[in-house]
Design an enzyme around this catalytic site. Structure first.
Site, PDB file in Angstrom:
ATOM      1  N   LYS A  74      27.357  -8.449  93.151  1.00  0.00           N
ATOM      2  CA  LYS A  74      26.166  -8.683  93.975  1.00  0.00           C
ATOM      3  C   LYS A  74      26.565  -9.395  95.272  1.00  0.00           C
ATOM      4  CE  LYS A  74      21.594 -10.887  93.467  1.00  0.00           C
ATOM      5  NZ  LYS A  74      20.740 -11.641  92.509  1.00  0.00           N
ATOM      6  N   SER A 150      16.137 -10.319  92.238  1.00  0.00           N
ATOM      7  CA  SER A 150      16.873  -9.978  93.429  1.00  0.00           C
ATOM      8  C   SER A 150      18.086  -9.088  93.168  1.00  0.00           C
ATOM      9  CB  SER A 150      17.331 -11.269  94.122  1.00  0.00           C
ATOM     10  OG  SER A 150      18.261 -11.990  93.317  1.00  0.00           O
ATOM     11  N   SER A 174      15.981 -13.165  88.469  1.00  0.00           N
ATOM     12  CA  SER A 174      16.652 -12.103  89.214  1.00  0.00           C
ATOM     13  C   SER A 174      17.606 -11.237  88.416  1.00  0.00           C
ATOM     14  CB  SER A 174      17.391 -12.695  90.415  1.00  0.00           C
ATOM     15  OG  SER A 174      16.476 -13.189  91.357  1.00  0.00           O
TER      16      SER A 174
END
Length: 463
Positions: A74, A150, A174
């Site tokens: 990520k 996210s 997230s």
């Protein structure tokens, strides 16, 4: 929108692919090339990737439990040689000179990093969307809908079959939110279960935990076992490799509406209720429970969220010399402005959030786990949570959606999103959530294995 086909990856999960590589049936380079081709196939519609590695190579070192498995990191975590952009247009990303601590732990499992995935700005939003002309990350089950946030880019790649697992992290949901949106397994570990990154250790209240998104329970269990081989927190019970359900009968508390006040929609409520019924058929006891949270919890969490946006704006030059807080998106700017208008609440907010663990612990008295929705309503269409919306409207929508997950971040407890057997009328996945006491990852994984065997997860390639 998926990329499953008869190639080196086949329909393997990460554990199956790693086993094939160990047996010499598939080469690690072959698996990386097949994954890169799958990513190219889906990326034009999903928009999940921030940056590609030019020449991916398996992690060096001794053999790991996931050696040769292609993955993505990520884009809020440093990977040496790649820029870290945090999903923001407020600065020009700089190339990282070293791996973040958790990335080193992830690499110790032997994975092959293919690149970095997109996230909403600084991970603040539960949907991976942007201001201006930038494409949102789209849900492979229905590209008109959000992939969550996210960790939306990671979720889209795993759900579409481009890679078996991908890095994710969770500061308010997230990992679990995109898992629910995309029909994946998403476990937020206990605070301290995996290595903390430097930024987390400097915060007054550390909310963020790293982990992965996967399509199978055994992949998540194997990742945690691999992470523990690299580093184990002596303050938590040893986990080891969890390989299946236990014969233990559990007492499970059932929570249908958020203690923060949000009402759960009918489809989500039905998914959780059906899961409770399945658990009872398996011999577990499920009974209603109502955690007595401070009624100010949602407002307090929002204030703390705003404090994080303020700190980013105040220290932004650490991201890049051209950082300009005026270029932060509408959600980040709104959170920052709301905090500055009410910053005097901060000491009381921190005290009350710190006391949340007492009320939450009371809900576990006599219970092994809590079962609840992941989210208060099903996955929204693209645009419903756009940072281009007026801040007051956007934050109202976020609070009506993200009504369950933040509690475990504040308290530090482990929490797991699993796909339910129910889908929306449009075929989108609906997640259910199990939460446990600190260190209870084994119990979470065992119940997940049992439900996966009893009610196999829906597969996108079967649509």
């Amino acid at each position: 929108m998926h990329a499953f086909r008869d190639d080196a990856l086949g329909e393997h999960d990460a554990v199956g692919l790693a086993a094939a590589i160990r047996r010499g049936q598939v080469g690690a380079d072959e698996a990386a090339r097949a994954a890169a081709e799958r990513v190219r196939e889906v990326e034009g519609r999903l928009h999940a990737v921030q940056v590609h590695v030019d020449s991916p190579r398996p992690a060096t070192g001794g053999p790991g439990l996931l050696t040769g498995v292609p993955v993505f990191v990520k884009d809020n975590s440093d990977h040496r040689g790649l820029p870290t952009g945090h999903g923001s247009a407020a600065f020009t990303p700089r190339v990282a000179t070293q791996h973040a601590p958790f990335v080193r732990q992830f690499l110790s499992s032997g994975v092959t990093v293919l690149g970095k995935t997109r996230l909403p700005e600084f991970g603040f939003s539960p949907s991976t969307e942007y201001e201006g002309d930038a494409e949102p990350v789209r849900n492979p089950w229905h590209t008109g809908h959000s992939a969550g946030g996210s960790s939306g880019g990671s979720a889209a790649l795993v759900a579409s079959g481009a890679v078996p697992i991908a890095h994710a992290n969770d500061g308010g949901g997230s990992i679990r939110i995109p898992a629910a949106a995309c029909g994946l397994v998403g476990l937020k570990p206990t605070r301290g279960r995996v290595v903390a990154n430097a930024q987390s250790r400097r915060l007054p209240l550390d909310l963020v935990n790293d982990g992965i998104l996967s399509r199978s329970v055994r992949d998540t269990a194997t990742f945690l076992a691999a992470a523990e081989r690299y580093w184990r927190n002596p303050d938590l019970p040893r986990l080891g490799l969890v390989e299946g359900p236990s014969g233990r009968r559990l007492r499970i508390g059932l929570l249908l509406d958020s203690p923060a006040g949000a009402h759960t929609d009918d489809a989500t409520r039905a998914a959780v209720t059906e899961t409770a019924t399945a658990l009872e058929r398996l011999g577990h006891t499920v009974e209603p429970v109502e955690p007595a949270l401070d009624p100010r919890f949602a407002d307090d969490f929002l204030t703390y969220w705003g404090l994080l946006a303020f700190l980013i704006g105040a220290t932004g030059r650490s991201f890049g010399p051209d950082f300009d807080h005026r270029r932060m998106d509408g959600l980040s700017r709104g959170l920052r402005a709301a905090y500055l208008a009410d910053w005097r609440r901060t000491p009381g907010v921190l005290r009350r959030l710190g006391r949340t663990k007492e009320a939450y612990a009371a809900a576990f008295r006599g219970h092994d786990l809590l079962l609840s929705p992941v989210l208060a309503h099903t996955t929204p269409a693209i645009g419903h949570l756009s940072p281009s919306l007026p801040y007051a409207e956007l934050i109202e929508r976020i609070l009506a959606y993200v009504a369950f997950t933040p509690i475990d971040n504040v308290v530090g407890t482990p929490s797991l999103s699993l796909p339910s057997a129910r889908a929306t009328d449009g075929g989108l996945p609906i997640g259910v959530m199990f939460s446990g006491r600190p260190g209870a990852e084994r119990t979470l994984l065992e119940i997940a294995f049992q439900l996966e065997a009893e009610r196999p997860f829906r597969r996108i390639q079967d649509l």
